[in-house]
Design a protein around this motif. Structure first.
Motif, PDB file in Angstrom:
ATOM      1  N   CYS A 502       3.626 -10.586  71.849  1.00  0.00           N
ATOM      2  CA  CYS A 502       4.779 -11.479  71.944  1.00  0.00           C
ATOM      3  C   CYS A 502       5.882 -11.036  70.994  1.00  0.00           C
ATOM      4  CB  CYS A 502       4.378 -12.929  71.654  1.00  0.00           C
ATOM      5  SG  CYS A 502       4.076 -13.299  69.913  1.00  0.00           S
ATOM      6  N   PHE A 503       7.055 -11.578  71.216  1.00  0.00           N
ATOM      7  CA  PHE A 503       8.208 -11.381  70.347  1.00  0.00           C
ATOM      8  C   PHE A 503       8.613 -12.734  69.765  1.00  0.00           C
ATOM      9  CE2 PHE A 503       8.326  -7.768  73.125  1.00  0.00           C
ATOM     10  CZ  PHE A 503       8.844  -6.730  72.372  1.00  0.00           C
ATOM     11  N   HIS A 504       9.266 -12.687  68.596  1.00  0.00           N
ATOM     12  CA  HIS A 504       9.802 -13.897  67.983  1.00  0.00           C
ATOM     13  C   HIS A 504      11.321 -13.821  67.850  1.00  0.00           C
ATOM     14  CE1 HIS A 504       5.815 -15.292  67.405  1.00  0.00           C
ATOM     15  NE2 HIS A 504       5.499 -14.376  66.521  1.00  0.00           N
ATOM     16  N   ASP A 505      11.908 -12.810  68.498  1.00  0.00           N
ATOM     17  CA  ASP A 505      13.361 -12.658  68.516  1.00  0.00           C
ATOM     18  C   ASP A 505      13.793 -12.509  69.972  1.00  0.00           C
ATOM     19  OD1 ASP A 505      15.885 -10.745  68.612  1.00  0.00           O
ATOM     20  OD2 ASP A 505      15.909 -11.739  66.664  1.00  0.00           O
ATOM     21  N   TYR A 506      14.725 -13.351  70.394  1.00  0.00           N
ATOM     22  CA  TYR A 506      15.116 -13.401  71.800  1.00  0.00           C
ATOM     23  C   TYR A 506      15.710 -12.075  72.281  1.00  0.00           C
ATOM     24  CZ  TYR A 506      17.554 -14.834  76.045  1.00  0.00           C
ATOM     25  OH  TYR A 506      18.015 -14.907  77.334  1.00  0.00           O
ATOM     26  N   GLN A 507      16.648 -11.517  71.531  1.00  0.00           N
ATOM     27  CA  GLN A 507      17.321 -10.293  71.969  1.00  0.00           C
ATOM     28  C   GLN A 507      16.362  -9.108  72.035  1.00  0.00           C
ATOM     29  OE1 GLN A 507      20.227 -10.158  73.276  1.00  0.00           O
ATOM     30  NE2 GLN A 507      20.776 -12.279  72.814  1.00  0.00           N
ATOM     31  N   LYS A 508      15.456  -9.001  71.065  1.00  0.00           N
ATOM     32  CA  LYS A 508      14.489  -7.907  71.082  1.00  0.00           C
ATOM     33  C   LYS A 508      13.528  -8.047  72.266  1.00  0.00           C
ATOM     34  CE  LYS A 508      14.605  -6.989  66.109  1.00  0.00           C
ATOM     35  NZ  LYS A 508      13.845  -6.994  64.832  1.00  0.00           N
ATOM     36  N   GLY A 509      13.103  -9.284  72.518  1.00  0.00           N
ATOM     37  CA  GLY A 509      12.212  -9.500  73.663  1.00  0.00           C
ATOM     38  C   GLY A 509      12.908  -9.204  74.977  1.00  0.00           C
ATOM     39  N   LEU A 510      14.180  -9.592  75.086  1.00  0.00           N
ATOM     40  CA  LEU A 510      14.947  -9.335  76.296  1.00  0.00           C
ATOM     41  C   LEU A 510      15.132  -7.834  76.523  1.00  0.00           C
ATOM     42  CD1 LEU A 510      16.704 -10.389  78.648  1.00  0.00           C
ATOM     43  CD2 LEU A 510      18.618 -10.511  77.038  1.00  0.00           C
ATOM     44  N   ALA A 511      15.420  -7.108  75.442  1.00  0.00           N
ATOM     45  CA  ALA A 511      15.602  -5.659  75.547  1.00  0.00           C
ATOM     46  C   ALA A 511      14.305  -4.980  76.006  1.00  0.00           C
ATOM     47  CB  ALA A 511      16.049  -5.092  74.207  1.00  0.00           C
ATOM     48  N   LEU A 558       9.627 -18.667  70.416  1.00  0.00           N
ATOM     49  CA  LEU A 558      10.677 -19.018  69.454  1.00  0.00           C
ATOM     50  C   LEU A 558      10.281 -20.312  68.747  1.00  0.00           C
ATOM     51  CD1 LEU A 558      13.803 -18.299  71.689  1.00  0.00           C
ATOM     52  CD2 LEU A 558      12.627 -16.750  70.112  1.00  0.00           C
ATOM     53  N   TYR A 559      10.037 -20.223  67.427  1.00  0.00           N
ATOM     54  CA  TYR A 559       9.601 -21.373  66.641  1.00  0.00           C
ATOM     55  C   TYR A 559      10.818 -22.136  66.117  1.00  0.00           C
ATOM     56  CZ  TYR A 559       4.795 -19.716  66.790  1.00  0.00           C
ATOM     57  OH  TYR A 559       3.546 -19.349  67.210  1.00  0.00           O
ATOM     58  N   VAL A 560      10.994 -23.354  66.600  1.00  0.00           N
ATOM     59  CA  VAL A 560      12.181 -24.124  66.246  1.00  0.00           C
ATOM     60  C   VAL A 560      12.092 -24.715  64.838  1.00  0.00           C
ATOM     61  CG1 VAL A 560      12.617 -24.710  68.651  1.00  0.00           C
ATOM     62  CG2 VAL A 560      11.262 -26.269  67.241  1.00  0.00           C
ATOM     63  N   ASP A 561      10.936 -24.592  64.180  1.00  0.00           N
ATOM     64  CA  ASP A 561      10.813 -25.083  62.800  1.00  0.00           C
ATOM     65  C   ASP A 561      10.553 -23.938  61.816  1.00  0.00           C
ATOM     66  OD1 ASP A 561       8.287 -24.511  63.665  1.00  0.00           O
ATOM     67  OD2 ASP A 561       7.450 -26.505  63.304  1.00  0.00           O
ATOM     68  N   ASP A 562      10.894 -22.718  62.220  1.00  0.00           N
ATOM     69  CA  ASP A 562      10.749 -21.559  61.329  1.00  0.00           C
ATOM     70  C   ASP A 562      11.768 -21.676  60.189  1.00  0.00           C
ATOM     71  OD1 ASP A 562      10.568 -19.101  60.102  1.00  0.00           O
ATOM     72  OD2 ASP A 562      10.565 -17.941  61.959  1.00  0.00           O
ATOM     73  N   THR A 563      11.283 -21.683  58.943  1.00  0.00           N
ATOM     74  CA  THR A 563      12.170 -21.902  57.790  1.00  0.00           C
ATOM     75  C   THR A 563      12.739 -20.604  57.211  1.00  0.00           C
ATOM     76  OG1 THR A 563      10.238 -21.884  56.312  1.00  0.00           O
ATOM     77  CG2 THR A 563      10.994 -24.032  57.147  1.00  0.00           C
ATOM     78  N   THR A 583      18.580 -21.404  59.188  1.00  0.00           N
ATOM     79  CA  THR A 583      17.272 -20.782  59.339  1.00  0.00           C
ATOM     80  C   THR A 583      17.057 -20.284  60.759  1.00  0.00           C
ATOM     81  OG1 THR A 583      16.163 -22.847  59.972  1.00  0.00           O
ATOM     82  CG2 THR A 583      16.375 -22.391  57.610  1.00  0.00           C
ATOM     83  N   ALA A 584      16.001 -19.494  60.919  1.00  0.00           N
ATOM     84  CA  ALA A 584      15.652 -19.014  62.260  1.00  0.00           C
ATOM     85  C   ALA A 584      15.315 -20.191  63.166  1.00  0.00           C
ATOM     86  CB  ALA A 584      14.471 -18.052  62.166  1.00  0.00           C
ATOM     87  N   GLY A 585      14.641 -21.204  62.606  1.00  0.00           N
ATOM     88  CA  GLY A 585      14.315 -22.392  63.383  1.00  0.00           C
ATOM     89  C   GLY A 585      15.562 -23.117  63.861  1.00  0.00           C
ATOM     90  N   ASN A 586      16.571 -23.240  62.977  1.00  0.00           N
ATOM     91  CA  ASN A 586      17.859 -23.836  63.374  1.00  0.00           C
ATOM     92  C   ASN A 586      18.461 -23.062  64.539  1.00  0.00           C
ATOM     93  OD1 ASN A 586      18.800 -24.381  59.904  1.00  0.00           O
ATOM     94  ND2 ASN A 586      17.582 -25.659  61.269  1.00  0.00           N
ATOM     95  N   LYS A 587      18.382 -21.747  64.455  1.00  0.00           N
ATOM     96  CA  LYS A 587      18.987 -20.883  65.470  1.00  0.00           C
ATOM     97  C   LYS A 587      18.341 -21.093  66.833  1.00  0.00           C
ATOM     98  CE  LYS A 587      19.728 -15.958  66.493  1.00  0.00           C
ATOM     99  NZ  LYS A 587      19.552 -14.570  65.964  1.00  0.00           N
ATOM    100  N   TRP A 588      16.991 -21.101  66.856  1.00  0.00           N
ATOM    101  CA  TRP A 588      16.306 -21.230  68.143  1.00  0.00           C
ATOM    102  C   TRP A 588      16.399 -22.655  68.676  1.00  0.00           C
ATOM    103  CZ3 TRP A 588      16.908 -16.715  69.033  1.00  0.00           C
ATOM    104  CH2 TRP A 588      16.434 -15.652  68.274  1.00  0.00           C
ATOM    105  N   SER A 589      16.400 -23.638  67.801  1.00  0.00           N
ATOM    106  CA  SER A 589      16.556 -25.026  68.245  1.00  0.00           C
ATOM    107  C   SER A 589      17.938 -25.242  68.857  1.00  0.00           C
ATOM    108  CB  SER A 589      16.340 -25.982  67.065  1.00  0.00           C
ATOM    109  OG  SER A 589      16.522 -27.322  67.460  1.00  0.00           O
ATOM    110  N   ASP A 590      18.962 -24.686  68.206  1.00  0.00           N
ATOM    111  CA  ASP A 590      20.323 -24.809  68.725  1.00  0.00           C
ATOM    112  C   ASP A 590      20.463 -24.049  70.044  1.00  0.00           C
ATOM    113  OD1 ASP A 590      23.244 -25.609  68.016  1.00  0.00           O
ATOM    114  OD2 ASP A 590      23.393 -23.490  68.537  1.00  0.00           O
ATOM    115  N   PHE A 591      19.825 -22.893  70.127  1.00  0.00           N
ATOM    116  CA  PHE A 591      19.843 -22.095  71.351  1.00  0.00           C
ATOM    117  C   PHE A 591      19.230 -22.883  72.507  1.00  0.00           C
ATOM    118  CE2 PHE A 591      17.345 -18.835  73.848  1.00  0.00           C
ATOM    119  CZ  PHE A 591      18.417 -18.383  74.601  1.00  0.00           C
ATOM    120  N   GLN A 592      18.105 -23.532  72.248  1.00  0.00           N
ATOM    121  CA  GLN A 592      17.445 -24.316  73.288  1.00  0.00           C
ATOM    122  C   GLN A 592      18.310 -25.502  73.729  1.00  0.00           C
ATOM    123  OE1 GLN A 592      13.807 -26.248  72.134  1.00  0.00           O
ATOM    124  NE2 GLN A 592      13.241 -26.784  74.212  1.00  0.00           N
TER     125      GLN A 592
END
Length: 642
Positions: A502-511, A558-563, A583-592
């Motif tokens: 799995c990937f934990h970064d959207y752009q890397k997973g998409l690529a 994508l973990y929405v609570d990743d600090t 944080t990364a969690g803020n980023k993925w939560s906002d993305f969702q």
């Protein structure tokens, strides 16, 4: 004459060259247009027409034209059966000056750049084509070029992945029945505590002598009002967004852990949690007023007197309901609790003879509190685990968690056998049948937990335990398909459920998905998400599901609570919520939230490499067959881009 024939063509040529030279000084059109389309609010689309204007030049406003002067800017979208126009083209505030060359009329114009916006409302959910024309004049301080027309053909394909669904949290409205059931069970447990049980005969005797069933019903209704009001107060004070945030906040979960430990120690007999005596005195005085007010304060006095026993249960219920994220959860939980608590008072008031069959108070009431103490202690560990997971501290890995539970439930079993005695509640040497049967169940559960120390899935308690990959050691499953097969995902392998890649970064997973020509499963999850763990342990572990996830999809979790803090250049203000993304969690939560109009977890989206949905997204889906069909539909709809 022959000389004249030679001069005329040369003169014409020179004139033409001069004109060409004059316009050649402009080099190119001083205005460049850039067209863009994006989704607006509700069901509208915004067509943005941005003019970039060369220094020294300007274009005119579309609304305030000069009489016998340069033409205004005109936008013509024509008519279409695919959409309708919502109002006129909006423009920014123009500059203005008094134009002496045009009899001192006001000239309204734009310099440098200007963005015009036309709102449209699509008539179809399919792709639409927008045809428009912009007619404008480019002017400088000394001249105006002839009117120019910019033809526009713009195709818009809606993003089917942006499915608007109702907000659902880990324990949202669809699970309110279980919140109510938990409250009901908590109320029945509270009845068996010394503080409440001993009050039943005394209170019922009062009603049989003073008003009977009618007053007992009012008394029961008052109990319901008191506790539901408590639940509503929690909801209205915090609000739905705060309730949802509680589930993934590490510090809040640490506070909950400490509260539950205090509750557990209180139930085990170390001390009692009591309210100030002056509260009790004031409530007791109000009962003397009689009537409806007196009955209400009788119920309120019961709530205060019994708080040392009911407080931990109420606190536990409110915490569980609140972190579920449902705005009505605390009120529904308290309704169930109050209903169970009030039933005996109505029942025994209607049938006083049943009081004779009520068991007498004794040491068994204290034992009930001890039982609740062990359960509270075990439950407290879940909140400590969430704190550890969110901040990635690593002190409470899966094996450690299971080991502590084994110890807690082993001591619980010994207590039920009478082998463990507490000073506050001494048990008899003789073990009752109920105690023996209870200990058998408890020790069976302990035996069930033991293989979990070596990697057993323990599906019965999935959601409470840390994720299966969050452990001290990693076993070799012997499954070649489960091993990491490429260097792109290797660094993520130890943090992927069920030993999947799995990937934990959207752009890397998409690529990577584009590279291997596979569809994507976008997994919005969270360290603190109970239903996410249930899906991973109970559904993703199924061989058919696992095979499809591993071989047919690229998994992006994508973990929405990743600090984890984002680099400073990526810490921006969200255009969706207006909050800062740190944080990364803020980023993925906002993305969702921005892309899919929901913030529930788990949430699964199947996409192709062009980010188009392959089928309708799903949330928590415990039925394996339904989830297999969901994955298969995505596979069938995926087309490898050429």
């Amino acid at each position: 004459m022959s000389t004249l024939k030679k001069v005329i063509p040369v003169t014409i040529l020179l004139v033409c060259l001069s004109v060409f030279h004059c316009f050649g000084q402009i080099q190119e059109n001083p205005v460049k247009w850039k067209i863009n389309i994006e989704r607006g609010s509700t069901d509208t689309l915004l067509v943005s027409l941005k003019a970039t204007i060369k220094k020294g030049w300007h274009i005119n406003s579309q609304f305030k034209a000069i009489h016998d002067g340069p033409l205004p800017t005109v936008f013509d979208f024509g008519k279409s059966d695919q959409y309708i126009l919502a109002g006129k083209v909006l423009e920014p505030k123009p500059l203005s000056r008094t134009a002496k060359e045009y009899n001192n009329q006001k000239l309204y114009y734009f310099e440098n750049e200007a963005t015009f916006v036309q709102k449209i409302v699509p008539k179809t959910n399919d792709s639409i084509t927008i045809n428009a024309a912009i007619t404008y004049m480019s002017c400088s301080s000394t001249m105006c070029l002839p009117p120019d027309t910019e033809e526009i053909t713009l195709k818009y394909k809606p993003e089917p992945v942006a499915v608007r669904i109702p907000y659902t949290a880990p324990a949202a409205e669809s699970n309110l029945f279980w919140v109510f059931l938990g409250g009901l069970l908590g109320g029945f447990l509270a009845l068996l505590t010394p503080c409440v049980f001993s009050m039943i005969p005394l209170t019922v005797s009062y009603f049989t002598k003073n008003g009977g069933v009618k007053k007992a019903i009012l008394y029961a209704a008052s109990i319901v009002v008191i506790y539901v009001t408590l639940g509503l107060t929690i909801t209205l004070t915090l609000g739905p967004d705060a309730l949802n945030a509680l589930a993934s906040n590490g510090i809040v979960n640490l506070v909950f852990f400490l509260i539950f430990v205090v509750f557990a120690i209180s139930f085990l007999g170390a001390f009692e949690i009591t309210l100030p005596n002056k509260w009790l005195d004031k409530s007791d005085k109000m009962t003397d007023k009689g009537g409806l007010i007196g009955i209400f304060f009788m119920a309120f006095t019961l709530a205060l007197v019994s708080f040392s026993c009911t407080g931990p249960i109420i606190g536990s219920l409110l915490v569980e309901a609140a972190i579920g994220g449902s705005i009505t959860g605390p009120a529904i939980g308290m309704f169930g609790f109050a209903l169970a608590l009030s039933i005996p008072f109505m029942l025994f008031a209607a049938f006083p003879s049943m009081l004779k069959k009520l068991p007498k108070s004794g040491s068994w009431l204290g034992q009930v509190k001890v039982i609740l103490g062990f359960l509270e202690l075990a439950l407290a560990l879940k909140f400590l685990s969430t704190f550890d997971l969110v901040y990635k501290l690593g002190f409470l890995k899966r094996e450690t968690f299971i080991a502590i539970w084994i110890v807690i439930f082993s001591m619980f079993g010994l207590y039920m056998l009478g082998k463990l005695k507490l000073d506050e509640y001494e048990t008899k040497a003789k073990v009752s049948i109920s105690g023996l049967l209870s200990s058998i169940v408890i020790f069976s559960f302990v035996v069930y937990l033991i293989p979990g120390l070596w990697g057993a899935p323990l599906k019965l308690v999935s959601g409470f335990l840390p994720p299966s990959f969050y452990k001290e050691w990693n076993q070799n499953t012997g499954n070649a398909n489960a091993r990491v097969t490429n260097d792109v995902t290797e660094k993520h392998a130890q943090q992927c459920p069920q030993n999947l890649n799995c990937f934990h970064d959207y752009q890397k997973g998409l690529a990577y998905a584009k590279k291997v020509h596979k569809p994507i499963i976008l997994d919005f999850t969270g360290w603190s998400c109970v239903n996410c763990r249930k899906m991973e342990d109970n559904v993703w572990s199924d061989p058919v599901v696992w095979e499809k996830l591993n071989n047919n999809y690229v998994l992006i979790s994508l973990y929405v609570d990743d600090t984890s803090l984002l680099p400073e250049n990526e810490q921006i203000i969200s255009p969706t919520t207006g909050k800062k993304i740190k944080t990364a969690g803020n980023k993925w939560s906002d993305f969702q939230t921005a892309k899919f109009k929901t913030n529930s977890q788990p949430y699964y989206v199947l996409m192709d490499t062009n980010e188009n949905a392959l089928t309708k997204p799903v949330a928590y889906e415990p039925d394996t067959k339904t989830y297999v069909d969901f994955l298969q539909k995505g596979i069938e709809n995926f087309k490898i881009p050429h």
